[in-house]
Motif scaffolding. Structure first.
Motif, PDB file in Angstrom:
ATOM      1  N   LEU A 198      16.281  42.189 -19.043  1.00  0.00           N
ATOM      2  CA  LEU A 198      14.841  41.906 -18.786  1.00  0.00           C
ATOM      3  C   LEU A 198      14.140  41.721 -20.278  1.00  0.00           C
ATOM      4  CD1 LEU A 198      12.723  41.637 -16.491  1.00  0.00           C
ATOM      5  CD2 LEU A 198      12.181  43.875 -16.827  1.00  0.00           C
ATOM      6  N   ALA A 199      14.620  42.897 -20.918  1.00  0.00           N
ATOM      7  CA  ALA A 199      13.951  42.463 -22.335  1.00  0.00           C
ATOM      8  C   ALA A 199      14.496  41.188 -23.168  1.00  0.00           C
ATOM      9  CB  ALA A 199      14.326  43.839 -23.280  1.00  0.00           C
ATOM     10  N   GLU A 200      15.295  40.617 -22.886  1.00  0.00           N
ATOM     11  CA  GLU A 200      15.780  39.242 -23.464  1.00  0.00           C
ATOM     12  C   GLU A 200      14.826  38.236 -23.159  1.00  0.00           C
ATOM     13  OE1 GLU A 200      19.975  38.992 -22.448  1.00  0.00           O
ATOM     14  OE2 GLU A 200      20.519  40.514 -23.948  1.00  0.00           O
ATOM     15  N   ILE A 201      14.161  38.412 -22.081  1.00  0.00           N
ATOM     16  CA  ILE A 201      13.346  37.191 -21.592  1.00  0.00           C
ATOM     17  C   ILE A 201      11.805  37.382 -22.544  1.00  0.00           C
ATOM     18  CG2 ILE A 201      11.900  36.018 -19.856  1.00  0.00           C
ATOM     19  CD1 ILE A 201      13.922  37.517 -17.884  1.00  0.00           C
ATOM     20  N   THR A 202      11.693  36.585 -23.328  1.00  0.00           N
ATOM     21  CA  THR A 202      10.886  36.746 -24.429  1.00  0.00           C
ATOM     22  C   THR A 202       9.377  36.934 -23.765  1.00  0.00           C
ATOM     23  OG1 THR A 202      12.197  35.324 -25.822  1.00  0.00           O
ATOM     24  CG2 THR A 202      10.036  35.750 -26.629  1.00  0.00           C
TER      25      THR A 202
ATOM     26  N   ILE B 112       8.232  37.610 -21.009  1.00  0.00           N
ATOM     27  CA  ILE B 112       8.442  38.524 -19.614  1.00  0.00           C
ATOM     28  C   ILE B 112       7.150  39.263 -19.471  1.00  0.00           C
ATOM     29  CG2 ILE B 112       9.824  40.364 -20.414  1.00  0.00           C
ATOM     30  CD1 ILE B 112       9.996  38.754 -16.994  1.00  0.00           C
ATOM     31  N   ALA B 113       6.615  39.941 -20.550  1.00  0.00           N
ATOM     32  CA  ALA B 113       5.655  41.005 -20.574  1.00  0.00           C
ATOM     33  C   ALA B 113       4.389  40.257 -19.977  1.00  0.00           C
ATOM     34  CB  ALA B 113       5.371  41.533 -21.867  1.00  0.00           C
ATOM     35  N   ASP B 114       4.102  38.899 -20.365  1.00  0.00           N
ATOM     36  CA  ASP B 114       3.127  38.222 -19.693  1.00  0.00           C
ATOM     37  C   ASP B 114       3.295  37.490 -18.367  1.00  0.00           C
ATOM     38  OD1 ASP B 114       1.524  38.623 -22.175  1.00  0.00           O
ATOM     39  OD2 ASP B 114       2.680  37.478 -23.295  1.00  0.00           O
TER      40      ASP B 114
ATOM     41  N   PRO C 158       8.842  44.885 -27.596  1.00  0.00           N
ATOM     42  CA  PRO C 158       8.248  46.017 -27.661  1.00  0.00           C
ATOM     43  C   PRO C 158       6.857  45.879 -26.864  1.00  0.00           C
ATOM     44  CG  PRO C 158       8.750  45.025 -29.756  1.00  0.00           C
ATOM     45  CD  PRO C 158       9.475  43.956 -28.759  1.00  0.00           C
ATOM     46  N   LYS C 159       6.409  44.604 -26.490  1.00  0.00           N
ATOM     47  CA  LYS C 159       5.324  44.695 -25.476  1.00  0.00           C
ATOM     48  C   LYS C 159       5.627  45.137 -24.088  1.00  0.00           C
ATOM     49  CE  LYS C 159       1.614  41.739 -24.010  1.00  0.00           C
ATOM     50  NZ  LYS C 159       1.100  40.272 -24.059  1.00  0.00           N
ATOM     51  N   LEU C 160       6.632  44.556 -23.829  1.00  0.00           N
ATOM     52  CA  LEU C 160       7.390  45.021 -22.654  1.00  0.00           C
ATOM     53  C   LEU C 160       7.518  46.440 -22.446  1.00  0.00           C
ATOM     54  CD1 LEU C 160       8.167  44.273 -19.577  1.00  0.00           C
ATOM     55  CD2 LEU C 160      10.377  43.903 -20.487  1.00  0.00           C
TER      56      LEU C 160
END
Length: 317
Positions: free
Chosen positions: A200-204, A206-208, A242-244
């Motif tokens: 999941l963290a690899e999806i740049t 994703i946090a948005d 970091p954002k996620l």
């Protein structure tokens, strides 16, 4: 039943229904996995979740279902999604589906009469084994080759769609919500959720892109499904984003606070109910009977007892 409590008791069922009941996620799923010619004829903005379950009581520990109505080619179409979360492949799935589809059509006929809407059934198994059985109902019959032609008109003829998570790659599904849901379900069965959060963290972005409600459901499901997974481990696996990572850790703090509040409410209602029962001269309900009940269920039980108390004792001298 509280959200966290439901995930504790039935994590796979609760996550499946919570995620795929959302019209956007459901539409994404069906658009990606129905035959393209059919998907192109559906007015996806008309998709609506219908109430009820059509799985028999004896099968609800292993199967969950959702029924949707949608317009396709100017007529109503029903999309029936059954989630199979037992470990072994169910060779009789087409037979079980026949019973579910019959119940769906029977209810429709009672409510709306004829004609009947087409029902497109789709099976989503979560088990680790490859799904090797036929989705064609007619293949369940033992038909001698010499009688195949003459018997075919007498056999019910339908098939169900299938997404076999054991061999599919959810990462290849384009819409982010569906991608996340299916990847989580695939890795959860194999107890590899730490890999899910690294993925999941690899999806740049994703946090948005990931809706807050879905991020919440993902985190709750992960924490209730895998005993060795905690918030700190999840946070470390999200370090590349970091954002996620910040979003998830903030959400975890909020969930902890909600859990404490729910626990306090449970304790309060249990105590109030047991005290009222003592005042009524009844034996207090044992803790082991009260422990599985949610705060709302405890409150309802207390209010019923209070009404009984008022009826018996109010106004006595």
């Amino acid at each position: 039943m509280a959200e966290g409590e439901a995930l504790t008791r039935h994590p796979h069922d609760t996550f499946f229904k919570g995620a795929l009941s959302d019209p956007l996620v459901a539409a994404q799923f069906f658009q990606s996995h129905l035959p393209p010619v059919l998907a192109a004829q559906v007015q996806w903005n008309t998709l609506e979740l219908l109430p009820g379950s059509y799985v028999s009581e004896s099968l609800r520990q292993a199967h969950s279902d959702l029924l949707f109505s949608v317009q396709a080619g100017g007529v109503p179409l029903l999309l029936y999604l059954i989630f199979e979360h037992q470990t072994a492949v169910d060779a009789a799935m087409p037979l079980r589906l026949l019973g579910c589809v019959f119940a769906i059509l029977q209810r429709h006929e009672k409510q709306h009469g004829l004609p009947l809407p087409p029902v497109v059934s789709f099976v989503l198994p979560q088990g680790p084994e490859r799904w090797t059985v036929s989705p064609q109902f007619a293949d369940l019959f033992a038909v001698p080759p010499a009688l195949a032609e003459v018997l075919r008109p007498f056999l019910p003829e339908f098939r169900h769609g299938l997404l076999d998570l054991s061999v599919s790659d959810p990462a290849g599904v384009e819409p982010v919500e569906t991608r996340v849901v299916l990847q989580l379900m695939k890795l959860a069965r194999a107890l590899r959720l730490h890999e899910f959060f690294t993925w999941l963290a690899e999806i740049t972005e994703i946090a948005d892109l990931l809706p807050p409600w879905l991020l919440r459901l993902v985190l709750l499901y992960a924490l209730h499904n895998e005993a060795n997974l905690d918030v700190e481990t999840i946070g470390r696996n999200l370090a590349a984003n970091p954002k996620l990572q910040t979003n998830v850790m903030s959400l975890a703090q909020k969930l902890r606070a909600e859990g404490k509040a729910e626990g306090a409410a449970l304790g309060t209602w249990r105590g109030k109910l047991q005290l009222l029962e003592e005042l009524m001269g009844a034996a207090p309900t044992p803790e082991h009977e009260l422990e599985p009940l949610s705060a709302a269920e405890l409150e309802r039980r207390f209010m019923a007892r209070q009404a009984e108390y008022n009826g018996r004792f109010k106004g006595t001298k």
